[in-house]
Motif scaffolding. Structure first.
Motif, PDB file in Angstrom:
ATOM      1  N   TYR A   1       0.826  -1.213   0.000  1.00 27.68           N
ATOM      2  CA  TYR A   1       0.000   0.000   0.000  1.00 27.68           C
ATOM      3  C   TYR A   1       0.860   1.264   0.000  1.00 27.68           C
ATOM      4  O   TYR A   1       0.489   2.270  -0.575  1.00 27.68           O
ATOM      5  CB  TYR A   1      -0.935   0.019   1.207  1.00 27.68           C
ATOM      6  CG  TYR A   1      -2.165  -0.839   1.062  1.00 27.68           C
ATOM      7  CD1 TYR A   1      -2.394  -1.619  -0.063  1.00 27.68           C
ATOM      8  CD2 TYR A   1      -3.107  -0.865   2.065  1.00 27.68           C
ATOM      9  CE1 TYR A   1      -3.524  -2.403  -0.177  1.00 27.68           C
ATOM     10  CE2 TYR A   1      -4.248  -1.644   1.960  1.00 27.68           C
ATOM     11  CZ  TYR A   1      -4.455  -2.411   0.841  1.00 27.68           C
ATOM     12  OH  TYR A   1      -5.577  -3.177   0.734  1.00 27.68           O
ATOM     13  N   LYS A   2       2.002   1.193   0.666  1.00 22.73           N
ATOM     14  CA  LYS A   2       2.905   2.346   0.730  1.00 22.73           C
ATOM     15  C   LYS A   2       3.419   2.708  -0.662  1.00 22.73           C
ATOM     16  O   LYS A   2       3.616   3.880  -0.967  1.00 22.73           O
ATOM     17  CB  LYS A   2       4.061   2.022   1.671  1.00 22.73           C
ATOM     18  CG  LYS A   2       5.032   3.153   1.879  1.00 22.73           C
ATOM     19  CD  LYS A   2       6.091   2.797   2.892  1.00 22.73           C
ATOM     20  CE  LYS A   2       7.058   1.802   2.339  1.00 22.73           C
ATOM     21  NZ  LYS A   2       8.212   1.555   3.212  1.00 22.73           N
ATOM     22  N   GLU A   3       3.613   1.697  -1.504  1.00 22.42           N
ATOM     23  CA  GLU A   3       4.173   1.912  -2.836  1.00 22.42           C
ATOM     24  C   GLU A   3       3.113   2.122  -3.913  1.00 22.42           C
ATOM     25  O   GLU A   3       3.393   2.687  -4.957  1.00 22.42           O
ATOM     26  CB  GLU A   3       5.046   0.718  -3.230  1.00 22.42           C
ATOM     27  CG  GLU A   3       6.217   0.470  -2.305  1.00 22.42           C
ATOM     28  CD  GLU A   3       7.190   1.623  -2.247  1.00 22.42           C
ATOM     29  OE1 GLU A   3       7.414   2.295  -3.271  1.00 22.42           O
ATOM     30  OE2 GLU A   3       7.729   1.871  -1.146  1.00 22.42           O
ATOM     31  N   GLU A   4       1.909   1.667  -3.658  1.00 20.45           N
ATOM     32  CA  GLU A   4       0.850   1.694  -4.663  1.00 20.45           C
ATOM     33  C   GLU A   4       0.242   3.089  -4.788  1.00 20.45           C
ATOM     34  O   GLU A   4      -0.101   3.709  -3.800  1.00 20.45           O
ATOM     35  CB  GLU A   4      -0.234   0.699  -4.229  1.00 20.45           C
ATOM     36  CG  GLU A   4      -1.032   0.130  -5.336  1.00 20.45           C
ATOM     37  CD  GLU A   4      -1.922  -1.001  -4.830  1.00 20.45           C
ATOM     38  OE1 GLU A   4      -2.784  -0.742  -3.985  1.00 20.45           O
ATOM     39  OE2 GLU A   4      -1.731  -2.136  -5.289  1.00 20.45           O
ATOM     40  N   GLU A   5       0.098   3.537  -5.994  1.00 24.90           N
ATOM     41  CA  GLU A   5      -0.491   4.845  -6.228  1.00 24.90           C
ATOM     42  C   GLU A   5      -1.984   4.713  -6.495  1.00 24.90           C
ATOM     43  O   GLU A   5      -2.449   3.737  -7.060  1.00 24.90           O
ATOM     44  CB  GLU A   5       0.180   5.523  -7.424  1.00 24.90           C
ATOM     45  CG  GLU A   5       1.601   5.915  -7.146  1.00 24.90           C
ATOM     46  CD  GLU A   5       2.230   6.691  -8.286  1.00 24.90           C
ATOM     47  OE1 GLU A   5       1.509   7.116  -9.192  1.00 24.90           O
ATOM     48  OE2 GLU A   5       3.450   6.866  -8.244  1.00 24.90           O
TER      49      GLU A   5
ATOM     50  N   THR B   1      -0.825  10.389  -3.867  1.00 29.95           N
ATOM     51  CA  THR B   1       0.521   9.902  -4.157  1.00 29.95           C
ATOM     52  C   THR B   1       0.644   8.407  -3.859  1.00 29.95           C
ATOM     53  O   THR B   1       1.095   7.639  -4.677  1.00 29.95           O
ATOM     54  CB  THR B   1       1.573  10.673  -3.338  1.00 29.95           C
ATOM     55  OG1 THR B   1       1.418  12.059  -3.614  1.00 29.95           O
ATOM     56  CG2 THR B   1       2.977  10.247  -3.708  1.00 29.95           C
ATOM     57  N   THR B   2       0.241   7.978  -2.662  1.00 32.84           N
ATOM     58  CA  THR B   2       0.269   6.565  -2.293  1.00 32.84           C
ATOM     59  C   THR B   2      -0.989   6.234  -1.513  1.00 32.84           C
ATOM     60  O   THR B   2      -1.683   7.125  -1.018  1.00 32.84           O
ATOM     61  CB  THR B   2       1.494   6.226  -1.412  1.00 32.84           C
ATOM     62  OG1 THR B   2       1.446   7.006  -0.229  1.00 32.84           O
ATOM     63  CG2 THR B   2       2.792   6.478  -2.144  1.00 32.84           C
ATOM     64  N   ARG B   3      -1.277   4.934  -1.369  1.00 37.27           N
ATOM     65  CA  ARG B   3      -2.462   4.506  -0.629  1.00 37.27           C
ATOM     66  C   ARG B   3      -2.306   4.726   0.872  1.00 37.27           C
ATOM     67  O   ARG B   3      -3.282   4.863   1.587  1.00 37.27           O
ATOM     68  CB  ARG B   3      -2.749   3.032  -0.884  1.00 37.27           C
ATOM     69  CG  ARG B   3      -3.313   2.792  -2.268  1.00 37.27           C
ATOM     70  CD  ARG B   3      -3.651   1.361  -2.486  1.00 37.27           C
ATOM     71  NE  ARG B   3      -4.877   1.011  -1.771  1.00 37.27           N
ATOM     72  CZ  ARG B   3      -5.499  -0.142  -1.898  1.00 37.27           C
ATOM     73  NH1 ARG B   3      -5.018  -1.070  -2.703  1.00 37.27           N
ATOM     74  NH2 ARG B   3      -6.595  -0.396  -1.228  1.00 37.27           N
TER      75      ARG B   3
END
Length: 64
Positions: free
Chosen positions: A28-32, A37-39
């Motif tokens: 989730y931290k990396e997913e846009e 910007t991120t989830r």
């Protein structure tokens, strides 16, 4: 609690579930997402992951 009351399989399963959650937070931290910007915010992800790692260690210590 006696050794017979303690399930290694149960504590291992709990540790695995916590680690799965830590991995989900990392994704989730990396997913846009659209318009974001991120989830999940990086700082929030790091705090949650650190707390979950502490819990996983404590669960692993239950039968030790």
């Amino acid at each position: 609690m006696s050794d017979s009351d303690c399930s290694t399989d149960c504590t291992k399963s709990a540790e695995d579930m916590i680690r799965d959650l830590i991995n989900l937070i990392a994704v989730y931290k990396e997913e846009e997402m659209q318009d974001v910007t991120t989830r999940i915010e990086v700082n929030t992800a790091e705090i949650l992951s650190a707390k979950l790692e502490e819990i996983a260690k404590k669960v692993g210590e239950i039968c030790n």
